[in-house]
Design a protein around this motif. Sequence first.
Motif, PDB file in Angstrom:
ATOM      1  N   PHE A   1      -1.888   3.301  -5.928  1.00  0.00           N
ATOM      2  CA  PHE A   1      -0.458   3.036  -6.133  1.00  0.00           C
ATOM      3  C   PHE A   1       0.206   4.056  -7.054  1.00  0.00           C
ATOM      4  CE2 PHE A   1      -2.087  -1.000  -4.586  1.00  0.00           C
ATOM      5  CZ  PHE A   1      -1.101  -1.367  -3.679  1.00  0.00           C
ATOM      6  N   SER A   2      -0.520   5.107  -7.401  1.00  0.00           N
ATOM      7  CA  SER A   2       0.058   6.137  -8.286  1.00  0.00           C
ATOM      8  C   SER A   2       1.176   6.918  -7.603  1.00  0.00           C
ATOM      9  CB  SER A   2      -1.039   7.106  -8.747  1.00  0.00           C
ATOM     10  OG  SER A   2      -1.588   7.800  -7.629  1.00  0.00           O
ATOM     11  N   VAL A   3       1.310   6.776  -6.291  1.00  0.00           N
ATOM     12  CA  VAL A   3       2.372   7.489  -5.557  1.00  0.00           C
ATOM     13  C   VAL A   3       3.741   6.855  -5.786  1.00  0.00           C
ATOM     14  CG1 VAL A   3       0.787   8.307  -3.783  1.00  0.00           C
ATOM     15  CG2 VAL A   3       1.958   6.117  -3.466  1.00  0.00           C
ATOM     16  N   TYR A   4       3.752   5.696  -6.454  1.00  0.00           N
ATOM     17  CA  TYR A   4       5.032   5.023  -6.712  1.00  0.00           C
ATOM     18  C   TYR A   4       5.424   5.238  -8.174  1.00  0.00           C
ATOM     19  CZ  TYR A   4       3.974   2.855  -2.268  1.00  0.00           C
ATOM     20  OH  TYR A   4       3.674   2.653  -0.954  1.00  0.00           O
TER      21      TYR A   4
ATOM     22  N   LYS B   1       5.080  -2.204  -6.824  1.00  0.00           N
ATOM     23  CA  LYS B   1       3.851  -1.456  -6.539  1.00  0.00           C
ATOM     24  C   LYS B   1       3.475  -0.549  -7.711  1.00  0.00           C
ATOM     25  CE  LYS B   1       4.114  -1.285  -1.459  1.00  0.00           C
ATOM     26  NZ  LYS B   1       4.165  -0.385  -0.283  1.00  0.00           N
ATOM     27  N   HIS B   2       4.472   0.019  -8.379  1.00  0.00           N
ATOM     28  CA  HIS B   2       4.183   0.876  -9.529  1.00  0.00           C
ATOM     29  C   HIS B   2       3.431   0.114 -10.619  1.00  0.00           C
ATOM     30  CE1 HIS B   2       4.714   3.783 -12.798  1.00  0.00           C
ATOM     31  NE2 HIS B   2       5.162   2.769 -13.539  1.00  0.00           N
ATOM     32  N   PHE B   3       3.883  -1.104 -10.902  1.00  0.00           N
ATOM     33  CA  PHE B   3       3.289  -1.876 -11.995  1.00  0.00           C
ATOM     34  C   PHE B   3       2.103  -2.740 -11.556  1.00  0.00           C
ATOM     35  CE2 PHE B   3       7.666  -1.169 -13.514  1.00  0.00           C
ATOM     36  CZ  PHE B   3       7.388  -0.620 -14.753  1.00  0.00           C
ATOM     37  N   LEU B   4       1.894  -2.871 -10.249  1.00  0.00           N
ATOM     38  CA  LEU B   4       0.846  -3.754  -9.735  1.00  0.00           C
ATOM     39  C   LEU B   4      -0.535  -3.502 -10.348  1.00  0.00           C
ATOM     40  CD1 LEU B   4       0.343  -4.835  -6.050  1.00  0.00           C
ATOM     41  CD2 LEU B   4      -1.562  -3.829  -7.296  1.00  0.00           C
ATOM     42  N   PRO B   5      -1.009  -2.269 -10.459  1.00  0.00           N
ATOM     43  CA  PRO B   5      -2.362  -2.078 -11.024  1.00  0.00           C
ATOM     44  C   PRO B   5      -2.512  -2.640 -12.436  1.00  0.00           C
ATOM     45  CG  PRO B   5      -1.625  -0.084  -9.918  1.00  0.00           C
ATOM     46  CD  PRO B   5      -0.425  -0.992 -10.003  1.00  0.00           C
ATOM     47  N   ARG B   6      -1.506  -2.432 -13.278  1.00  0.00           N
ATOM     48  CA  ARG B   6      -1.616  -2.925 -14.657  1.00  0.00           C
ATOM     49  C   ARG B   6      -1.499  -4.444 -14.703  1.00  0.00           C
ATOM     50  NH1 ARG B   6      -4.348  -2.808 -19.104  1.00  0.00           N
ATOM     51  NH2 ARG B   6      -3.153  -3.268 -20.986  1.00  0.00           N
TER      52      ARG B   6
ATOM     53  N   ILE C   1      -4.385   1.545   3.312  1.00  0.00           N
ATOM     54  CA  ILE C   1      -5.083   1.928   2.088  1.00  0.00           C
ATOM     55  C   ILE C   1      -4.678   1.025   0.921  1.00  0.00           C
ATOM     56  CG2 ILE C   1      -3.346   3.661   1.412  1.00  0.00           C
ATOM     57  CD1 ILE C   1      -5.660   5.364   0.345  1.00  0.00           C
ATOM     58  N   GLU C   2      -3.426   0.584   0.912  1.00  0.00           N
ATOM     59  CA  GLU C   2      -2.948  -0.306  -0.142  1.00  0.00           C
ATOM     60  C   GLU C   2      -3.512  -1.708   0.043  1.00  0.00           C
ATOM     61  OE1 GLU C   2       1.271   2.149  -0.482  1.00  0.00           O
ATOM     62  OE2 GLU C   2       1.320  -0.017  -0.228  1.00  0.00           O
ATOM     63  N   LYS C   3      -3.517  -2.200   1.291  1.00  0.00           N
ATOM     64  CA  LYS C   3      -4.074  -3.530   1.552  1.00  0.00           C
ATOM     65  C   LYS C   3      -5.563  -3.562   1.238  1.00  0.00           C
ATOM     66  CE  LYS C   3      -2.448  -3.697   5.784  1.00  0.00           C
ATOM     67  NZ  LYS C   3      -2.161  -4.209   7.148  1.00  0.00           N
TER      68      LYS C   3
END
Length: 238
Positions: free
Chosen positions: A16-19, A71-76, A108-110
């Motif tokens: 998700f770093s592309v966002y 999506k930008h904040f989803l990983p954290r 790839i995101e799913k």
Amino acid sequence: MTEDLKISIETLYRTFSVYPFRNEMEVCQCCFSEADKEKLYSKHLKDLETDDLSGFAFKAMTTWGGVDDFKHFLPRIFELLAADDFTGDAFVVLEKLEYGKWKEWPEIEKDAIIGFLWVWWEDMVRSKPYFDKEAFTGIYKLTDDIDRLLDIWTIDLNDHSFSNFVDFVYSYFSDLKGKRAEFKDLDNAEIDKIINWTKANSGYFETGFFYFLDKDNELAEKASIAQFIFEHSGVRGN
């Protein structure tokens, strides 16, 4: 946190770093103050804490930002969930995926999300001393795979999977067998699978009781009560 879970979280960050972060995110001025917004701007993504992110996490895509912002904040957000550092309802956060129509996202995101969900669930049943019903039902709704949820949850007296099992029966089995207010998202076939899985593992009540009697008397007593609940539920054990 297991190594597999750490790897899955890094996969989320990479995927998700592309966002990028957008300063101009749409936000309801009536709901959030400038101080609320500044919390998101004050640190790098991996340094944001629950207090910084909670407002956004629960209002993302409704009154704060769009899908790409989420999506930008989803990983954290997911990293804090996995670390059990996120204050609030995991179910609400997981529902944000449905709201954002995540099944229409790139493969790839799913794949990164599903990979995280499974290793997170395994980490939860082994590291948490109690059953997280919100996470269980949330993951089920996202994956529609009750079989894998139960297959991952193998009982072991040497980790928290046993106390997790005990707490599940102690706190939720009567509801599961009765009005099902806590499991309204599951149909009869899924409920039957959970009941049969509980039956298959019911021998652990007595084994665990004697194992923990001198080690953790509170858990042993809870296991005894859970066994009573199970045996009087109308389900015959092995």
